[in-house]
Design a protein around this motif. Structure first.
Motif, mmCIF file in Angstrom:
data_model
loop_
_atom_site.group_PDB
_atom_site.id
_atom_site.type_symbol
_atom_site.label_atom_id
_atom_site.label_comp_id
_atom_site.label_asym_id
_atom_site.label_seq_id
_atom_site.Cartn_x
_atom_site.Cartn_y
_atom_site.Cartn_z
ATOM 1 N N ASN A 1 2.247 -0.215 -6.501
ATOM 2 C CA ASN A 1 1.953 -1.640 -6.677
ATOM 3 C C ASN A 1 2.816 -1.948 -8.165
ATOM 4 O O ASN A 1 2.458 -2.834 -8.729
ATOM 5 C CB ASN A 1 0.470 -1.943 -6.879
ATOM 6 C CG ASN A 1 -0.118 -2.120 -5.554
ATOM 7 O OD1 ASN A 1 -1.131 -1.342 -5.348
ATOM 8 N ND2 ASN A 1 0.284 -2.647 -4.519
ATOM 9 N N ASP B 1 6.691 4.191 -6.585
ATOM 10 C CA ASP B 1 6.332 5.329 -5.356
ATOM 11 C C ASP B 1 7.616 5.609 -4.566
ATOM 12 O O ASP B 1 7.866 6.562 -4.244
ATOM 13 C CB ASP B 1 5.080 4.788 -4.335
ATOM 14 C CG ASP B 1 4.705 5.651 -3.422
ATOM 15 O OD1 ASP B 1 4.293 6.663 -4.098
ATOM 16 O OD2 ASP B 1 4.624 5.088 -2.168
ATOM 17 N N ARG C 1 -0.981 7.303 -6.327
ATOM 18 C CA ARG C 1 -0.112 6.537 -5.609
ATOM 19 C C ARG C 1 -0.462 5.204 -5.137
ATOM 20 O O ARG C 1 0.218 4.216 -5.140
ATOM 21 C CB ARG C 1 0.546 7.430 -4.156
ATOM 22 C CG ARG C 1 1.235 8.501 -4.346
ATOM 23 C CD ARG C 1 1.618 9.099 -3.064
ATOM 24 N NE ARG C 1 2.557 8.048 -2.224
ATOM 25 C CZ ARG C 1 2.650 8.059 -0.730
ATOM 26 N NH1 ARG C 1 1.560 8.522 -0.265
ATOM 27 N NH2 ARG C 1 2.980 6.940 -0.426
ATOM 28 N N TYR C 2 -1.797 5.001 -5.141
ATOM 29 C CA TYR C 2 -2.485 3.749 -5.145
ATOM 30 C C TYR C 2 -2.208 2.768 -6.148
ATOM 31 O O TYR C 2 -2.343 1.585 -6.076
ATOM 32 C CB TYR C 2 -4.046 3.807 -5.025
ATOM 33 C CG TYR C 2 -4.163 4.380 -3.733
ATOM 34 C CD1 TYR C 2 -4.535 3.718 -2.282
ATOM 35 C CD2 TYR C 2 -4.661 5.842 -3.713
ATOM 36 C CE1 TYR C 2 -4.931 4.399 -1.188
ATOM 37 C CE2 TYR C 2 -5.192 6.435 -2.418
ATOM 38 C CZ TYR C 2 -5.051 5.506 -1.352
ATOM 39 O OH TYR C 2 -5.464 6.242 -0.010
ATOM 40 N N ALA D 1 1.073 -1.240 -0.008
ATOM 41 C CA ALA D 1 -0.123 0.188 -0.094
ATOM 42 C C ALA D 1 0.839 1.237 0.077
ATOM 43 O O ALA D 1 1.933 1.140 0.307
ATOM 44 C CB ALA D 1 -0.796 -0.015 1.396
ATOM 45 N N PRO D 2 0.374 2.541 -0.348
ATOM 46 C CA PRO D 2 1.105 3.516 -0.379
ATOM 47 C C PRO D 2 1.734 3.857 0.847
ATOM 48 O O PRO D 2 1.170 3.635 2.005
ATOM 49 C CB PRO D 2 0.275 4.724 -0.728
ATOM 50 C CG PRO D 2 -0.658 4.139 -1.440
ATOM 51 C CD PRO D 2 -0.956 2.682 -1.009
ATOM 52 N N LYS E 1 -1.641 12.089 -5.494
ATOM 53 C CA LYS E 1 -2.173 11.361 -3.895
ATOM 54 C C LYS E 1 -3.072 10.318 -4.634
ATOM 55 O O LYS E 1 -2.771 9.094 -3.827
ATOM 56 C CB LYS E 1 -2.869 12.052 -3.152
ATOM 57 C CG LYS E 1 -3.147 11.654 -1.783
ATOM 58 C CD LYS E 1 -3.680 12.464 -0.990
ATOM 59 C CE LYS E 1 -4.262 11.950 0.619
ATOM 60 N NZ LYS E 1 -4.845 12.886 1.407
ATOM 61 N N GLU E 2 -3.821 10.494 -5.548
ATOM 62 C CA GLU E 2 -4.526 9.203 -6.046
ATOM 63 C C GLU E 2 -3.871 8.316 -6.745
ATOM 64 O O GLU E 2 -4.094 7.293 -6.756
ATOM 65 C CB GLU E 2 -5.649 10.021 -6.767
ATOM 66 C CG GLU E 2 -6.836 10.600 -5.970
ATOM 67 C CD GLU E 2 -7.852 11.356 -6.807
ATOM 68 O OE1 GLU E 2 -8.811 11.750 -6.147
ATOM 69 O OE2 GLU E 2 -7.738 11.355 -7.911
ATOM 70 N N LEU F 1 -9.577 -1.673 -8.017
ATOM 71 C CA LEU F 1 -8.817 -0.522 -8.666
ATOM 72 C C LEU F 1 -9.480 -0.292 -9.912
ATOM 73 O O LEU F 1 -8.697 0.247 -11.011
ATOM 74 C CB LEU F 1 -7.372 -0.663 -8.769
ATOM 75 C CG LEU F 1 -6.655 -0.661 -7.567
ATOM 76 C CD1 LEU F 1 -5.157 -0.981 -7.793
ATOM 77 C CD2 LEU F 1 -6.950 0.428 -6.451
#
Length: 355
Positions: free
Chosen positions: A284, A300, A279-280, A70-71, A276-277, A147
Protein backbone atom coordinates in the motif's frame (compact mmCIF):
# COMPACT_ATOMS: atom_id res chain seq x y z
CA UNK A 1 -9.34 72.62 34.63
CA UNK A 2 -9.80 70.84 31.31
CA UNK A 3 -6.04 70.49 31.02
CA UNK A 4 -5.80 68.84 34.44
CA UNK A 5 -8.54 66.31 33.50
CA UNK A 6 -6.74 65.39 30.24
CA UNK A 7 -3.47 64.91 32.10
CA UNK A 8 -5.20 62.65 34.64
CA UNK A 9 -6.83 60.63 31.83
CA UNK A 10 -3.51 60.11 30.07
CA UNK A 11 -1.88 59.12 33.37
CA UNK A 12 -4.59 56.59 34.28
CA UNK A 13 -4.53 55.14 30.73
CA UNK A 14 -0.78 54.66 30.91
CA UNK A 15 -1.04 52.92 34.28
CA UNK A 16 -3.80 50.62 32.98
CA UNK A 17 -1.87 49.64 29.85
CA UNK A 18 1.30 49.01 31.86
CA UNK A 19 -0.61 46.78 34.33
CA UNK A 20 -2.26 44.80 31.53
CA UNK A 21 1.06 44.21 29.76
CA UNK A 22 2.70 43.18 33.05
CA UNK A 23 -0.07 40.64 33.78
CA UNK A 24 0.18 39.27 30.22
CA UNK A 25 3.95 38.94 30.53
CA UNK A 26 3.60 37.14 33.85
CA UNK A 27 1.11 34.66 32.31
CA UNK A 28 3.46 34.02 29.39
CA UNK A 29 6.35 33.40 31.76
CA UNK A 30 4.20 30.93 33.70
CA UNK A 31 3.29 29.10 30.51
CA UNK A 32 6.92 29.02 29.42
CA UNK A 33 8.00 27.65 32.76
CA UNK A 34 5.49 24.81 32.42
CA UNK A 35 6.15 23.80 28.82
CA UNK A 36 9.58 25.20 27.89
CA UNK A 37 10.56 28.17 25.80
CA UNK A 38 8.18 29.96 23.51
CA UNK A 39 10.18 28.79 20.50
CA UNK A 40 9.74 25.14 21.53
CA UNK A 41 5.95 25.35 21.70
CA UNK A 42 4.54 23.68 18.61
CA UNK A 43 0.91 23.80 17.63
CA UNK A 44 -0.30 20.55 16.08
CA UNK A 45 -2.25 21.38 12.99
CA UNK A 46 -5.12 19.20 11.88
CA UNK A 47 -5.45 18.54 8.16
CA UNK A 48 -8.87 19.29 6.71
CA UNK A 49 -8.36 17.02 3.71
CA UNK A 50 -5.90 14.43 2.35
CA UNK A 51 -2.85 15.87 0.55
CA UNK A 52 -3.86 17.08 -2.91
CA UNK A 53 -1.62 15.17 -5.29
CA UNK A 54 -3.49 14.92 -8.58
CA UNK A 55 -6.65 15.48 -10.61
CA UNK A 56 -8.24 12.03 -10.45
CA UNK A 57 -11.80 11.59 -9.25
CA UNK A 58 -10.90 10.65 -5.68
CA UNK A 59 -10.14 12.49 -2.43
CA UNK A 60 -6.98 14.51 -2.98
CA UNK A 61 -6.74 13.30 -6.59
CA UNK A 62 -4.92 10.14 -5.46
CA UNK A 63 -4.45 6.93 -7.38
CA UNK A 64 -6.59 4.61 -5.29
CA UNK A 65 -5.27 1.48 -6.98
CA UNK A 66 -2.13 1.27 -4.82
CA UNK A 67 -3.82 2.21 -1.56
CA UNK A 68 -6.51 -0.43 -1.99
CA UNK A 69 -4.18 -3.24 -3.02
CA UNK A 70 -3.55 -6.36 -1.02
CA UNK A 71 -0.24 -8.25 -1.22
CA UNK A 72 0.04 -10.35 -4.36
CA UNK A 73 -0.46 -13.99 -3.33
CA UNK A 74 2.67 -16.07 -3.86
CA UNK A 75 2.43 -19.50 -5.41
CA UNK A 76 2.50 -22.10 -2.63
CA UNK A 77 5.29 -24.65 -2.99
CA UNK A 78 4.90 -28.14 -1.62
CA UNK A 79 7.88 -29.63 0.15
CA UNK A 80 7.78 -32.61 -2.22
CA UNK A 81 8.04 -30.25 -5.22
CA UNK A 82 11.03 -28.33 -3.88
CA UNK A 83 13.78 -30.35 -5.54
CA UNK A 84 16.55 -27.80 -4.85
CA UNK A 85 16.80 -24.87 -2.47
CA UNK A 86 19.45 -22.35 -1.54
CA UNK A 87 19.37 -19.53 1.01
CA UNK A 88 21.37 -16.41 0.17
CA UNK A 89 21.84 -13.06 1.89
CA UNK A 90 21.91 -10.05 -0.42
CA UNK A 91 22.72 -6.39 0.15
CA UNK A 92 21.07 -3.45 -1.64
CA UNK A 93 23.17 -0.29 -1.89
CA UNK A 94 20.80 2.68 -2.06
CA UNK A 95 23.49 4.87 -3.67
CA UNK A 96 23.02 3.01 -6.96
CA UNK A 97 20.67 4.75 -9.32
CA UNK A 98 18.27 1.84 -9.77
CA UNK A 99 17.93 1.54 -5.97
CA UNK A 100 17.20 5.19 -5.24
CA UNK A 101 13.47 4.52 -5.25
CA UNK A 102 14.06 2.63 -2.00
CA UNK A 103 15.90 5.62 -0.49
CA UNK A 104 13.84 8.66 -1.46
CA UNK A 105 11.98 10.65 -0.29
CA UNK A 106 14.06 11.48 2.78
CA UNK A 107 11.08 13.49 4.05
CA UNK A 108 7.42 12.70 3.67
CA UNK A 109 5.97 14.17 0.49
CA UNK A 110 2.21 14.03 0.73
CA UNK A 111 1.50 10.35 1.33
CA UNK A 112 4.70 9.17 -0.37
CA UNK A 113 7.28 7.83 2.06
CA UNK A 114 10.56 5.90 1.85
CA UNK A 115 11.03 2.23 2.64
CA UNK A 116 12.72 3.03 5.95
CA UNK A 117 9.85 5.32 6.97
CA UNK A 118 7.52 2.48 6.05
CA UNK A 119 9.45 0.13 8.36
CA UNK A 120 9.18 2.59 11.22
CA UNK A 121 5.51 3.09 10.42
CA UNK A 122 4.90 -0.66 10.50
CA UNK A 123 6.73 -1.20 13.81
CA UNK A 124 5.64 1.97 15.62
CA UNK A 125 2.10 3.32 15.50
CA UNK A 126 2.76 6.16 17.96
CA UNK A 127 4.64 8.45 15.59
CA UNK A 128 3.14 11.55 14.02
CA UNK A 129 3.75 10.00 10.59
CA UNK A 130 1.47 7.08 11.40
CA UNK A 131 -1.28 9.34 12.73
CA UNK A 132 -1.13 11.48 9.61
CA UNK A 133 -1.14 8.49 7.29
CA UNK A 134 -3.98 6.75 9.12
CA UNK A 135 -5.97 9.98 9.02
CA UNK A 136 -5.32 10.26 5.30
CA UNK A 137 -6.36 6.64 4.78
CA UNK A 138 -9.48 7.27 6.83
CA UNK A 139 -10.41 10.21 4.62
CA UNK A 140 -9.63 8.18 1.52
CA UNK A 141 -11.63 5.08 2.38
CA UNK A 142 -14.19 6.52 4.76
CA UNK A 143 -12.96 4.22 7.53
CA UNK A 144 -9.72 3.69 9.39
CA UNK A 145 -7.51 0.85 8.24
CA UNK A 146 -6.92 -2.09 10.56
CA UNK A 147 -3.12 -1.84 10.52
CA UNK A 148 -2.62 -0.34 13.98
CA UNK A 149 -0.90 -3.34 15.57
CA UNK A 150 2.88 -2.80 15.38
CA UNK A 151 4.92 -5.49 13.69
CA UNK A 152 7.30 -7.53 15.80
CA UNK A 153 11.03 -7.17 15.11
CA UNK A 154 13.62 -9.87 15.74
CA UNK A 155 17.23 -10.08 16.84
CA UNK A 156 18.44 -12.39 14.06
CA UNK A 157 17.48 -13.56 10.60
CA UNK A 158 15.92 -16.77 11.92
CA UNK A 159 13.04 -14.75 13.40
CA UNK A 160 12.86 -16.74 16.61
CA UNK A 161 13.78 -14.19 19.32
CA UNK A 162 11.46 -11.16 19.21
CA UNK A 163 12.53 -7.74 20.43
CA UNK A 164 10.67 -5.88 23.13
CA UNK A 165 9.06 -2.54 22.44
CA UNK A 166 12.00 -0.61 23.90
CA UNK A 167 14.56 -2.74 22.04
CA UNK A 168 12.81 -2.04 18.74
CA UNK A 169 12.93 1.71 19.33
CA UNK A 170 16.60 1.54 20.33
CA UNK A 171 17.50 -0.51 17.23
CA UNK A 172 16.11 2.30 15.07
CA UNK A 173 18.44 4.79 16.75
CA UNK A 174 21.87 5.26 18.29
CA UNK A 175 23.18 6.40 21.64
CA UNK A 176 24.39 9.99 21.79
CA UNK A 177 25.79 11.90 24.76
CA UNK A 178 23.98 15.02 25.84
CA UNK A 179 25.89 18.27 26.01
CA UNK A 180 25.69 19.99 29.40
CA UNK A 181 26.47 23.70 29.36
CA UNK A 182 27.75 25.77 32.23
CA UNK A 183 25.22 28.39 33.32
CA UNK A 184 27.83 31.05 34.01
CA UNK A 185 30.21 30.69 31.07
CA UNK A 186 27.88 29.09 28.55
CA UNK A 187 30.56 26.57 27.57
CA UNK A 188 30.21 22.76 27.58
CA UNK A 189 31.09 21.22 30.93
CA UNK A 190 33.85 18.60 31.04
CA UNK A 191 33.76 17.77 34.74
CA UNK A 192 30.49 15.83 34.58
CA UNK A 193 29.53 12.69 32.67
CA UNK A 194 26.74 13.53 30.26
CA UNK A 195 23.88 11.01 30.13
CA UNK A 196 23.18 9.11 26.93
CA UNK A 197 20.06 9.68 24.88
CA UNK A 198 18.66 7.72 21.94
CA UNK A 199 18.78 9.65 18.68
CA UNK A 200 16.38 8.21 16.09
CA UNK A 201 17.75 7.47 12.64
CA UNK A 202 16.38 9.51 9.77
CA UNK A 203 15.84 8.46 6.18
CA UNK A 204 19.04 10.14 5.04
CA UNK A 205 20.99 7.90 7.47
CA UNK A 206 20.07 4.79 5.44
CA UNK A 207 22.89 3.36 3.33
CA UNK A 208 21.35 0.04 2.30
CA UNK A 209 19.16 -2.96 3.04
CA UNK A 210 20.02 -6.59 3.65
CA UNK A 211 17.52 -9.35 3.01
CA UNK A 212 17.46 -13.09 3.38
CA UNK A 213 15.80 -15.08 0.63
CA UNK A 214 15.40 -18.67 -0.49
CA UNK A 215 15.70 -19.80 -4.09
CA UNK A 216 13.54 -22.85 -4.79
CA UNK A 217 13.29 -25.03 -7.87
CA UNK A 218 9.63 -26.04 -8.12
CA UNK A 219 9.32 -29.16 -10.26
CA UNK A 220 5.54 -28.74 -10.42
CA UNK A 221 5.92 -25.49 -12.38
CA UNK A 222 9.43 -26.22 -13.68
CA UNK A 223 10.68 -22.80 -12.57
CA UNK A 224 13.36 -21.46 -10.27
CA UNK A 225 11.31 -19.30 -7.88
CA UNK A 226 13.13 -16.22 -6.58
CA UNK A 227 10.26 -14.42 -4.86
CA UNK A 228 10.60 -16.06 -1.45
CA UNK A 229 12.11 -13.24 0.64
CA UNK A 230 12.16 -14.25 4.30
CA UNK A 231 13.53 -11.31 6.31
CA UNK A 232 14.86 -7.80 5.76
CA UNK A 233 16.68 -5.13 7.76
CA UNK A 234 18.15 -1.68 7.15
CA UNK A 235 21.74 -0.45 7.35
CA UNK A 236 22.49 3.02 8.69
CA UNK A 237 25.40 5.32 9.25
CA UNK A 238 25.69 8.21 11.68
CA UNK A 239 28.28 10.77 12.61
CA UNK A 240 30.75 9.81 15.30
CA UNK A 241 30.91 11.71 18.53
CA UNK A 242 34.00 13.86 18.53
CA UNK A 243 35.85 13.46 21.81
CA UNK A 244 38.28 16.20 22.76
CA UNK A 245 41.85 14.84 23.09
CA UNK A 246 43.41 14.74 26.55
CA UNK A 247 46.49 16.97 26.70
CA UNK A 248 49.15 15.96 29.23
CA UNK A 249 51.83 18.44 30.18
CA UNK A 250 55.31 17.41 29.12
CA UNK A 251 54.09 14.66 26.79
CA UNK A 252 55.44 14.68 23.23
CA UNK A 253 52.96 15.74 20.55
CA UNK A 254 51.22 12.83 18.85
CA UNK A 255 50.93 12.53 15.10
CA UNK A 256 47.61 13.59 13.65
CA UNK A 257 45.51 10.66 12.59
CA UNK A 258 44.56 10.41 8.98
CA UNK A 259 40.95 11.50 8.58
CA UNK A 260 40.35 9.10 5.71
CA UNK A 261 41.51 6.11 7.78
CA UNK A 262 39.65 7.18 10.90
CA UNK A 263 36.44 8.36 9.27
CA UNK A 264 33.65 10.46 10.72
CA UNK A 265 30.82 7.95 10.29
CA UNK A 266 29.88 4.72 12.06
CA UNK A 267 27.75 1.94 10.49
CA UNK A 268 24.81 0.43 12.34
CA UNK A 269 22.15 -2.17 11.55
CA UNK A 270 18.45 -2.20 12.30
CA UNK A 271 16.27 -5.07 13.52
CA UNK A 272 15.15 -7.95 11.33
CA UNK A 273 11.55 -7.82 10.11
CA UNK A 274 9.51 -10.74 8.82
CA UNK A 275 9.01 -9.80 5.17
CA UNK A 276 5.75 -11.72 4.82
CA UNK A 277 4.19 -9.50 7.48
CA UNK A 278 5.81 -6.35 6.10
CA UNK A 279 4.17 -6.99 2.71
CA UNK A 280 0.82 -5.84 4.11
CA UNK A 281 2.42 -2.39 4.35
CA UNK A 282 4.69 -2.41 1.28
CA UNK A 283 1.74 -3.28 -0.96
CA UNK A 284 0.00 0.00 0.00
CA UNK A 285 2.99 2.33 -0.37
CA UNK A 286 3.21 4.24 -3.64
CA UNK A 287 6.66 4.49 -5.25
CA UNK A 288 7.58 7.35 -7.56
CA UNK A 289 8.19 6.43 -11.18
CA UNK A 290 10.30 8.96 -13.08
CA UNK A 291 9.16 7.63 -16.46
CA UNK A 292 5.39 7.67 -15.85
CA UNK A 293 3.71 8.89 -12.68
CA UNK A 294 0.45 7.25 -13.70
CA UNK A 295 1.93 3.78 -13.25
CA UNK A 296 0.81 2.28 -9.95
CA UNK A 297 3.94 0.77 -8.46
CA UNK A 298 4.52 -0.17 -4.83
CA UNK A 299 7.47 -1.40 -2.81
CA UNK A 300 5.97 -4.87 -3.04
CA UNK A 301 6.22 -4.71 -6.85
CA UNK A 302 9.87 -3.67 -6.67
CA UNK A 303 10.82 -6.70 -4.60
CA UNK A 304 8.65 -9.23 -6.44
CA UNK A 305 9.74 -8.03 -9.90
CA UNK A 306 13.39 -7.71 -8.78
CA UNK A 307 13.63 -4.08 -9.88
CA UNK A 308 16.76 -3.46 -7.83
CA UNK A 309 20.49 -4.21 -7.92
CA UNK A 310 22.08 -6.24 -5.15
CA UNK A 311 25.22 -8.18 -4.28
CA UNK A 312 25.42 -11.49 -2.46
CA UNK A 313 26.97 -11.16 0.99
CA UNK A 314 26.84 -14.82 1.96
CA UNK A 315 24.99 -18.06 1.48
CA UNK A 316 24.15 -20.86 3.85
CA UNK A 317 27.21 -23.01 4.42
CA UNK A 318 28.61 -25.49 6.89
CA UNK A 319 31.11 -22.97 8.29
CA UNK A 320 28.70 -21.06 10.53
CA UNK A 321 27.15 -19.34 7.51
CA UNK A 322 30.24 -17.15 7.30
CA UNK A 323 30.20 -14.09 5.09
CA UNK A 324 32.42 -13.53 2.09
CA UNK A 325 34.28 -10.77 3.92
CA UNK A 326 35.34 -13.28 6.61
CA UNK A 327 37.45 -15.40 4.28
CA UNK A 328 38.23 -12.98 1.43
CA UNK A 329 40.32 -9.93 2.23
CA UNK A 330 40.44 -7.74 -0.87
CA UNK A 331 37.44 -5.87 -2.26
CA UNK A 332 37.83 -7.12 -5.83
CA UNK A 333 38.04 -10.74 -4.65
CA UNK A 334 34.87 -10.22 -2.62
CA UNK A 335 33.04 -8.93 -5.69
CA UNK A 336 34.23 -11.91 -7.74
CA UNK A 337 33.16 -14.34 -5.01
CA UNK A 338 29.73 -12.68 -4.88
CA UNK A 339 29.32 -12.90 -8.65
CA UNK A 340 30.40 -16.54 -8.56
CA UNK A 341 27.53 -17.36 -6.17
CA UNK A 342 25.08 -15.70 -8.54
CA UNK A 343 26.62 -17.47 -11.52
CA UNK A 344 26.32 -20.85 -9.81
CA UNK A 345 22.57 -20.33 -9.44
CA UNK A 346 22.25 -19.28 -13.09
CA UNK A 347 24.25 -22.31 -14.23
CA UNK A 348 22.08 -24.62 -12.17
CA UNK A 349 18.95 -23.24 -13.82
CA UNK A 350 20.54 -23.43 -17.27
CA UNK A 351 21.77 -27.01 -16.85
CA UNK A 352 18.29 -28.25 -16.00
CA UNK A 353 17.35 -28.19 -19.67
CA UNK A 354 18.79 -29.67 -22.85
CA UNK A 355 18.58 -27.90 -26.20
Amino acid sequence: MLLKKSVKFVLFSSIFLFSASFISLAQNQANVGATGTLDSIKIEKQAIRPPVEGVFNSPGGKKKHVYKRAPTPLTPIREADGMWTKIVYQYIDVKEKINQSLYYPTEQKGDRISLYMLMRYATNTDTILVKQRLKSMQNLYGQEMSLETPLVTYTDEFLDFPNTRDETLKNFGYQKAQVIFDLETGLPRTDTVAPKITEVFKSDNVIGYEFKEQWVFDKQRSVLDNTQIIAIRAYFRYEKEKVAPVVVEGAPPTAKEDEEDDGDWTPEVGPWIYFKELRYFTANADVFNSANSAECRSFDDIFLKRRFASVVKQDENEKNNRQISEYTLWGLDQVLASEKMKDDIRKFEHDLWEF
